[in-house]
Design an enzyme around this catalytic site. Sequence first.
Site, PDB file in Angstrom:
ATOM      1  N   HIS A 306      47.195  49.522  36.803  1.00  0.00           N
ATOM      2  CA  HIS A 306      46.034  49.615  37.692  1.00  0.00           C
ATOM      3  C   HIS A 306      45.691  48.210  38.181  1.00  0.00           C
ATOM      4  O   HIS A 306      45.812  47.243  37.460  1.00  0.00           O
ATOM      5  CB  HIS A 306      44.821  50.193  36.939  1.00  0.00           C
ATOM      6  CG  HIS A 306      43.793  50.742  37.867  1.00  0.00           C
ATOM      7  ND1 HIS A 306      42.846  49.950  38.467  1.00  0.00           N
ATOM      8  CD2 HIS A 306      43.590  51.991  38.327  1.00  0.00           C
ATOM      9  CE1 HIS A 306      42.084  50.704  39.240  1.00  0.00           C
ATOM     10  NE2 HIS A 306      42.506  51.941  39.176  1.00  0.00           N
ATOM     11  N   ASP A 363      45.689  59.097  36.583  1.00  0.00           N
ATOM     12  CA  ASP A 363      46.674  60.086  37.036  1.00  0.00           C
ATOM     13  C   ASP A 363      47.646  60.521  35.953  1.00  0.00           C
ATOM     14  O   ASP A 363      48.433  61.449  36.176  1.00  0.00           O
ATOM     15  CB  ASP A 363      47.469  59.503  38.220  1.00  0.00           C
ATOM     16  CG  ASP A 363      46.570  59.297  39.424  1.00  0.00           C
ATOM     17  OD1 ASP A 363      46.400  58.142  39.854  1.00  0.00           O
ATOM     18  OD2 ASP A 363      46.000  60.305  39.896  1.00  0.00           O
TER      19      ASP A 363
HETATM   20  C1  SDX Z   1      44.877  55.239  41.543  1.00  0.00           C
HETATM   21  O1  SDX Z   1      42.341  51.277  43.057  1.00  0.00           O
HETATM   22  C2  SDX Z   1      41.900  52.322  42.416  1.00  0.00           C
HETATM   23  O2  SDX Z   1      40.815  52.341  41.888  1.00  0.00           O
HETATM   24  C3  SDX Z   1      42.843  53.498  42.430  1.00  0.00           C
HETATM   25  C4  SDX Z   1      42.440  54.703  41.586  1.00  0.00           C
HETATM   26  C5  SDX Z   1      41.172  55.347  42.107  1.00  0.00           C
HETATM   27  O3  SDX Z   1      40.470  55.989  41.306  1.00  0.00           O
HETATM   28  O4  SDX Z   1      40.969  55.287  43.345  1.00  0.00           O
HETATM   29  O5  SDX Z   1      42.210  54.297  40.242  1.00  0.00           O
HETATM   30  C6  SDX Z   1      43.495  55.790  41.620  1.00  0.00           C
HETATM   31  O6  SDX Z   1      45.465  55.014  42.565  1.00  0.00           O
HETATM   32  C7  SDX Z   1      45.463  54.916  40.197  1.00  0.00           C
HETATM   33  C8  SDX Z   1      46.896  54.293  40.285  1.00  0.00           C
HETATM   34  C9  SDX Z   1      47.888  55.422  40.534  1.00  0.00           C
HETATM   35  N1  SDX Z   1      49.224  54.844  40.837  1.00  0.00           N
HETATM   36  C10 SDX Z   1      50.219  54.907  39.932  1.00  0.00           C
HETATM   37  O7  SDX Z   1      50.110  55.340  38.793  1.00  0.00           O
HETATM   38  C11 SDX Z   1      51.550  54.375  40.464  1.00  0.00           C
HETATM   39  C12 SDX Z   1      52.201  53.484  39.403  1.00  0.00           C
HETATM   40  N2  SDX Z   1      51.388  52.266  39.259  1.00  0.00           N
HETATM   41  C13 SDX Z   1      51.670  51.198  40.139  1.00  0.00           C
HETATM   42  O8  SDX Z   1      52.547  51.258  41.146  1.00  0.00           O
HETATM   43  C14 SDX Z   1      50.738  50.002  40.053  1.00  0.00           C
HETATM   44  O9  SDX Z   1      50.418  49.789  38.737  1.00  0.00           O
HETATM   45  C15 SDX Z   1      49.487  50.089  40.899  1.00  0.00           C
HETATM   46  C16 SDX Z   1      49.817  50.432  42.306  1.00  0.00           C
HETATM   47  C17 SDX Z   1      48.554  51.108  40.338  1.00  0.00           C
HETATM   48  C18 SDX Z   1      48.830  48.723  40.851  1.00  0.00           C
HETATM   49  O10 SDX Z   1      49.668  47.854  41.488  1.00  0.00           O
HETATM   50  P1  SDX Z   1      49.380  46.271  41.559  1.00  0.00           P
HETATM   51  O11 SDX Z   1      48.039  45.939  41.034  1.00  0.00           O
HETATM   52  O12 SDX Z   1      49.737  45.822  42.938  1.00  0.00           O
HETATM   53  O13 SDX Z   1      50.362  45.709  40.492  1.00  0.00           O
HETATM   54  P2  SDX Z   1      51.747  45.059  40.840  1.00  0.00           P
HETATM   55  O14 SDX Z   1      52.538  46.024  41.658  1.00  0.00           O
HETATM   56  O15 SDX Z   1      51.498  43.705  41.383  1.00  0.00           O
HETATM   57  O16 SDX Z   1      52.445  44.972  39.386  1.00  0.00           O
HETATM   58  C19 SDX Z   1      52.236  43.865  38.532  1.00  0.00           C
HETATM   59  C20 SDX Z   1      53.446  43.880  37.600  1.00  0.00           C
HETATM   60  C21 SDX Z   1      54.776  43.897  38.359  1.00  0.00           C
HETATM   61  O17 SDX Z   1      55.752  43.332  37.510  1.00  0.00           O
HETATM   62  P3  SDX Z   1      56.142  41.738  37.728  1.00  0.00           P
HETATM   63  O18 SDX Z   1      56.575  41.604  39.177  1.00  0.00           O
HETATM   64  O19 SDX Z   1      54.874  40.957  37.418  1.00  0.00           O
HETATM   65  O20 SDX Z   1      57.259  41.511  36.721  1.00  0.00           O
HETATM   66  O21 SDX Z   1      53.450  45.093  36.819  1.00  0.00           O
HETATM   67  C22 SDX Z   1      54.581  45.879  37.174  1.00  0.00           C
HETATM   68  C23 SDX Z   1      55.086  45.365  38.492  1.00  0.00           C
HETATM   69  O22 SDX Z   1      56.477  45.603  38.634  1.00  0.00           O
HETATM   70  N3  SDX Z   1      54.097  47.255  37.276  1.00  0.00           N
HETATM   71  C24 SDX Z   1      54.746  48.317  36.817  1.00  0.00           C
HETATM   72  C25 SDX Z   1      53.912  49.410  37.064  1.00  0.00           C
HETATM   73  N4  SDX Z   1      52.799  48.991  37.681  1.00  0.00           N
HETATM   74  C26 SDX Z   1      52.914  47.655  37.813  1.00  0.00           C
HETATM   75  N5  SDX Z   1      55.947  48.443  36.216  1.00  0.00           N
HETATM   76  C27 SDX Z   1      56.309  49.700  35.859  1.00  0.00           C
HETATM   77  N6  SDX Z   1      55.547  50.799  36.056  1.00  0.00           N
HETATM   78  C28 SDX Z   1      54.353  50.696  36.659  1.00  0.00           C
HETATM   79  N7  SDX Z   1      53.613  51.769  36.861  1.00  0.00           N
END
Ligand code: SDX
Length: 428
Positions: A306, A363
Amino acid sequence: MSQSAKLRYDDKTIELPIITGSENERAVDIRSLRGNTGLVTLDDGYGNTGACQSHITFIDGEQGVLRYRGYPIEKLAEKSTFVETAYLLIFGELPTEAQLTEYRRLLTRHQFIHEDMRHHFDGFPPTAAPMAILSAMVNAAGCFQPELRQPEEDDKLMEAAARIMSKIRTIAAASFRKSIGKPINYPRSDLRYTANFLHMMFSLPFDPYEPPSEVVKALDTLLILHADHEQNCSTSTVRMVGSSRASLYASISAGVCALWGPLHGGANAAVVDMLSKLQQSGESVESLVAKVKRKDSGVRLMGFGHRVYKNFDPRAKIIKTACHAVLRELGVNNPLLELALELEEIALRDDYFLERKLYPNVDFYSGIIMSAIGIPINMFTVMFAIGRLPGWIAHWREVRTNPDSRIDRPRQIYVGPTLRSYVPLEKR
Ligand code: SDX
């Protein structure tokens, strides 16, 4: 703590005020930056940028705190209803008995959609994505209430909020019924909000669906937990569209489209899809986790991580508990829940996730509850939209009733081609 920040740039030093919120969050106010230095800030994804000051929802991502208008999400999930929570978010206070009764009356009064709208469903192919139908039909609904397109006074806003909240339920259920070739159910005036939705989803002619109270409570709780989440992608979209003075219906329709993405509201369906593929393929949880940790795989653990919560998502904890209760009440043994629990346990022992502070989000378990209730996977994000609607309306109202509100128009840094001459076609 200092009340300003100094920025030294070339031979200049400017002082920028620090703004402190009611929960002691602090921001540097850069509204004078460009005028004093010619500089703008750059922050892809707005991870460090506050778009506004808001009175609606507070999140402490480090502590796993979520409050709607000051009330902890845990208390609202336990003691409130979705309709009462919607009223709180939109109007800022828990309703009195009289206010709640009046709002419920408006929801019942406006639960039908215009008969002409029912024909719109015939224009969509049976395979049409329910979120596409929802965004189109919300805008279409606005055509039948032109007098409520710009409800900035609270009495008109209450009417408009009740209309959209009530009709979004009828539209969602109708799109589901059309997709499975079943007759569209009319809403019932003797049922409350969530039970009425379940009736419209699952009743058959001469065989009314009487949802078990545990199912109604679980879905109502899910809707409460999804009702707002400060400046998330879809809510920021609603605020941006509303800032141009576009109508409430157009702003909500834009929010539906933003929510649709798999990184946002589409994640609940992506989680169940991920777990189902794991179950069908027989791949081990360890193998999936290993794939997720390999950057080049492009595989993410859906339902994890998140932008704001760098500790647990308080909603995920509540949903996880509700999951067990609903499956127990329904006598459903959903193997996906076992897989999800195993996945969570393994991930939360793994440094890859711990170092990146990746925990289950709202989720991760919600789709398992919706599956147990009988809601199909292509309706999961629609359920998220129904839940998030009061938050969207509350933020639209906050933008439109703020006398200092301006149209949102971010700046950029241009990195494209510099000045060049036009080349006639014959010379290219
Ligand atoms: C919702 O914003 C809100 O409030 C949203 C929400 C709401 O109520 O409205 O809470 C609802 O959208 C919840 C999130 C649902 N999405 C998912 O579950 C999809 C999977 N999660 C991600 O794609 C991700 O965690 C996000 C999109 C939720 C957040 O993305 P960020 O903050 O842009 O994080 P990032 O992509 O910069 O990741 C940081 C690091 C990266 O690794 P490095 O490059 O630092 O090595 O964490 C890794 C990412 O690769 N990473 C993950 C991951 N999420 C982040 N690696 C594996 N699996 C994941 N799910």
